[in-house]
Design a protein around this motif. Sequence first.
Motif, PDB file in Angstrom:
ATOM      1  N   ARG A 209      -3.299   3.245   9.239  1.00  0.00           N
ATOM      2  CA  ARG A 209      -4.024   4.267   9.919  1.00  0.00           C
ATOM      3  C   ARG A 209      -5.130   4.272   9.499  1.00  0.00           C
ATOM      4  N   ARG A 210      -4.868   4.400   7.716  1.00  0.00           N
ATOM      5  CA  ARG A 210      -6.291   4.324   6.887  1.00  0.00           C
ATOM      6  C   ARG A 210      -7.434   3.802   7.367  1.00  0.00           C
ATOM      7  N   LEU A 211      -7.153   2.860   7.161  1.00  0.00           N
ATOM      8  CA  LEU A 211      -8.218   1.398   7.178  1.00  0.00           C
ATOM      9  C   LEU A 211      -8.741   1.621   9.396  1.00  0.00           C
TER      10      LEU A 211
ATOM     11  N   GLN B 218      -9.433   4.299  10.241  1.00  0.00           N
ATOM     12  CA  GLN B 218      -9.736   5.807  10.762  1.00  0.00           C
ATOM     13  C   GLN B 218     -11.202   5.679   9.728  1.00  0.00           C
ATOM     14  N   GLU B 219     -11.748   4.774   8.311  1.00  0.00           N
ATOM     15  CA  GLU B 219     -12.373   4.537   8.125  1.00  0.00           C
ATOM     16  C   GLU B 219     -13.120   3.663   8.684  1.00  0.00           C
ATOM     17  N   ALA B 220     -12.712   2.563   9.222  1.00  0.00           N
ATOM     18  CA  ALA B 220     -13.118   1.469  10.075  1.00  0.00           C
ATOM     19  C   ALA B 220     -14.461   2.022  11.364  1.00  0.00           C
ATOM     20  N   SER B 221     -13.459   3.127  11.782  1.00  0.00           N
ATOM     21  CA  SER B 221     -13.635   3.881  12.870  1.00  0.00           C
ATOM     22  C   SER B 221     -15.070   4.883  12.621  1.00  0.00           C
ATOM     23  N   ARG B 222     -15.297   6.303  11.207  1.00  0.00           N
ATOM     24  CA  ARG B 222     -15.876   6.109  10.898  1.00  0.00           C
ATOM     25  C   ARG B 222     -17.488   5.743  10.554  1.00  0.00           C
ATOM     26  N   VAL B 223     -17.272   4.745   9.519  1.00  0.00           N
ATOM     27  CA  VAL B 223     -18.453   3.570   9.117  1.00  0.00           C
ATOM     28  C   VAL B 223     -19.112   3.408  10.645  1.00  0.00           C
ATOM     29  N   ASN B 224     -18.749   2.772  11.811  1.00  0.00           N
ATOM     30  CA  ASN B 224     -19.010   2.141  12.922  1.00  0.00           C
ATOM     31  C   ASN B 224     -19.492   3.400  13.826  1.00  0.00           C
TER      32      ASN B 224
ATOM     33  N   GLN C 113       0.818  -1.536  -0.012  1.00  0.00           N
ATOM     34  CA  GLN C 113       0.036  -0.478   0.336  1.00  0.00           C
ATOM     35  C   GLN C 113       1.031   0.844  -0.162  1.00  0.00           C
TER      36      GLN C 113
END
Length: 191
Positions: A112-114, A116-122, A103
């Motif tokens: 960090r990107r994963l 951040q995205e998971a925390s936003r989605v959940n 990546q």
Amino acid sequence: MPFDTPPINLVVFAGFKRIAHGSAADVLAHLRERKDDAPYLVFNEQTGEQLDLDVHNRGGAGAPAANAETPEETPRGVGRPKLGVVAREVTLLPRHWEWLNRQPGGASVALRRLVQEASRVNADRDAVRASREAAYRFMTAIAGALPGFEEATRALFAGEQNRFEALIDSWPADLRIHLHKLSAAAWSTTE
């Protein structure tokens, strides 16, 4: 200390009556001025966690003892401590490490990107869970012997707001008010 950590507010109950709430300094000042010796319980106002305060420590700040990180627990030398970046161990399968290393920016940036995205989605689901857990911690510490406690706990985790409120309706007012505050985010319609 991370930059986005909110200040800890406390709430104090003597029996089922709320006797103090506010910042740790305000609550400590109130508790030090008390004239009676009635036992009391101190809680983190947001998480429902019961805390131990050193009320008689006149030399220190008397801050809550729970969750205090000691310098020995914080790794040194790796990461960017001044920015709040701390290195920790992550265990993954080799194929996961290979994917991460391919990546842009490498494994750390991708993780960090994963996250951040998971925390936003959940975020909504996490808020519901945190609210239920906070209400449960508080209920367990202070209301375990009250009528309907077990059924109220079941209703809380089942997301049955009307049933929960009916079961705690006969409980003391200060207790109910704080439970309503802690459980406010627990009633999701998206589950």
